[in-house]
Design an enzyme around this catalytic site. Structure first.
Site, PDB file in Angstrom:
ATOM      1  N   GLY A   8     -26.664  -5.842  -6.407  1.00 60.07           N
ATOM      2  CA  GLY A   8     -27.378  -6.625  -4.677  1.00 60.07           C
ATOM      3  C   GLY A   8     -28.467  -7.132  -4.552  1.00 60.07           C
ATOM      4  O   GLY A   8     -29.409  -7.154  -3.182  1.00 60.07           O
ATOM      5  N   ASP A  34     -28.057  -7.965  -9.939  1.00 60.99           N
ATOM      6  CA  ASP A  34     -27.528  -9.042  -9.323  1.00 60.99           C
ATOM      7  C   ASP A  34     -26.397 -10.091 -10.091  1.00 60.99           C
ATOM      8  O   ASP A  34     -26.903  -9.979 -11.089  1.00 60.99           O
ATOM      9  CB  ASP A  34     -28.293  -9.975  -8.114  1.00 60.99           C
ATOM     10  CG  ASP A  34     -27.784 -10.654  -6.473  1.00 60.99           C
ATOM     11  OD1 ASP A  34     -28.197  -9.681  -5.745  1.00 60.99           O
ATOM     12  OD2 ASP A  34     -26.839 -11.455  -6.828  1.00 60.99           O
ATOM     13  N   ILE A  35     -25.586 -10.618  -8.800  1.00 58.69           N
ATOM     14  CA  ILE A  35     -25.110 -11.480  -9.959  1.00 58.69           C
ATOM     15  C   ILE A  35     -25.293 -12.774 -10.266  1.00 58.69           C
ATOM     16  O   ILE A  35     -24.756 -13.529 -11.151  1.00 58.69           O
ATOM     17  CB  ILE A  35     -23.525 -11.923  -9.099  1.00 58.69           C
ATOM     18  CG1 ILE A  35     -22.798 -12.146  -9.618  1.00 58.69           C
ATOM     19  CG2 ILE A  35     -23.814 -12.780  -7.754  1.00 58.69           C
ATOM     20  CD1 ILE A  35     -21.066 -12.810  -8.889  1.00 58.69           C
ATOM     21  N   TYR A 141     -14.367  -5.343   6.296  1.00 61.99           N
ATOM     22  CA  TYR A 141     -15.193  -4.739   6.417  1.00 61.99           C
ATOM     23  C   TYR A 141     -15.620  -3.261   7.095  1.00 61.99           C
ATOM     24  O   TYR A 141     -15.446  -2.169   6.202  1.00 61.99           O
ATOM     25  CB  TYR A 141     -16.652  -5.276   7.511  1.00 61.99           C
ATOM     26  CG  TYR A 141     -17.966  -5.320   6.718  1.00 61.99           C
ATOM     27  CD1 TYR A 141     -18.144  -5.700   5.681  1.00 61.99           C
ATOM     28  CD2 TYR A 141     -18.625  -4.939   8.324  1.00 61.99           C
ATOM     29  CE1 TYR A 141     -19.586  -5.010   5.520  1.00 61.99           C
ATOM     30  CE2 TYR A 141     -20.488  -4.350   8.052  1.00 61.99           C
ATOM     31  CZ  TYR A 141     -20.159  -4.411   6.448  1.00 61.99           C
ATOM     32  OH  TYR A 141     -21.915  -3.929   6.623  1.00 61.99           O
TER      33      TYR A 141
END
Ligand code: NAD
Length: 314
Positions: A8, A34-35, A141
């Site tokens: 990330g 990261d993606i 979350y």
């Protein structure tokens, strides 16, 4: 010398943490992942690999390729977005964490992941929130963060992985915009102040939340990871904060640098109810005692720096 893989790495924290770690440890020592890839400095200034954290094989293969000895796991979806997509949030936040911990276990790597003040809930004491206290969050979350703290502790006790973590408050920064958290207003307000001289807050006046300026957050990560563990009584959940502020406090601070700045309110019930379930002000004394946590920016110093930096971008 550490060799660090960050997941990330192109988000709000990662885009600055990557650069800071490259400054401290050398640019080739820090592998940003990261993606997606973009044109940011974090993606361009040193090794970068596309890694989806839900793909265990890809994460392991990348960590092995660069022979990393430290994993900093940042990829996650944040509080407000997780509330809109709870099943997806569980899959990404818990699945990604499990893959990152398993990678650290196999490579005997040191491990860092951030928790959040979102790990607390409405039954937690709201003021001077202790390090060890009731944690019954009411958001997906928060559930992910409490489970994550416990899971990282488990990997330390069961496998001896050197896991460490911080419970971050809302982080304020001016490099990458925040990605769907409840405290995003505290970043947007500065951009709108510089652009339009006014801001409409989705969080109501009188809502106190802990905040911290990004340079202090980055130093806290490095200090924690470099700390001698002799004094550690905790590992994966140190409360850290630099200020407890409500929207009107930030507005008053901005008005000192941008005269005539005005704040108004149009409360978003979803994000307001998340904010209402979190503490007003947490107690960071365990972090101070166990590894010397400290911070440099109070509200006014941060405001001055934010406004100067945002003006430079115009
Ligand atoms: P962010 O949303 O800005 O960035 C997250 C990054 O993860 C993005 O670059 C995104 O592209 C990437 N990502 C998303 N899905 C991915 C996947 N499947 N594989 C790989 N990468 C993927 O988040 P942030 O603010 O930088 O937060 C990082 C961590 O810090 C999170 O664990 C968050 O919960 C925690 N945290 C942040 C704050 C804050 O105020 N920013 C406060 C407390 C805790």
């Amino acid at each position: 010398m550490k060799r660090i893989l960050i997941t990330g790495a192109l988000g709000q924290i990662g885009s600055e943490l990557t650069l800071k770690l490259r400054e401290v440890y050398g640019e080739n020592q820090v592998i940003a992942t990261d993606i997606k890839k973009d044109n940011s400095e974090a993606a361009q200034s040193g090794p970068f690999e596309t890694v989806d954290v839900t793909d265990f094989n890809r994460m392991m293969e990348t960590a092995k390729k660069y022979k990393v000895d430290t994993i900093m796991h940042l990829a996650a979806i944040l509080s407000a977005t997780a509330e809109a997509k709870p099943v997806f949030a569980w899959h990404l936040n818990m699945g990604g964490l499990m893959n990152a911990l398993e990678t650290a276990r196999e490579l005997k790597a040191q491990f860092f992941t951030p928790s959040s003040i979102g790990a607390f809930g409405p039954s937690t004491p709201k003021n001077h929130t202790p390090q060890d206290t009731i944690m019954r969050p009411t958001t997906m979350y928060g559930v992910n963060k409490v489970a994550g703290e416990l899971l990282a502790d488990y990997y330390f006790y069961k496998y001896g992985v050197d896991t460490r973590g911080l419970r971050f408050p809302g982080l304020i920064s001016n490099v990458c915009l925040p990605g769907g958290g409840t405290t995003d207003y505290a970043v947007e307000i500065f951009y709108e102040a510089v652009k339009n001289g006014k801001y409409t807050s989705y969080i109501d006046k009188g809502t106190y939340l802990d905040m911290m300026y990004m340079p202090d957050a980055l130093n806290a990560i490095i200090d924690l990871m470099e700390a001698d563990t002799l004094k550690f009584k905790h590992r994966n959940s140190f409360n850290v904060t630099a200020m407890s502020v409500a929207p009107e406090d930030i507005a008053a601070s901005i008005a000192r640098y941008i005269p005539g700045f005005e704040i108004s309110y149009n409360v978003d019930p979803v994000r307001q109810s998340i904010a209402d379930s979190w503490p007003n002000a947490i107690d960071a004394s365990a972090a101070m005692e166990e590894w010397g946590f400290t911070w440099a920016y109070d509200l006014d110093r941060m405001t001055k720096d934010m406004i100067e930096n945002i003006k430079k971008k115009k």
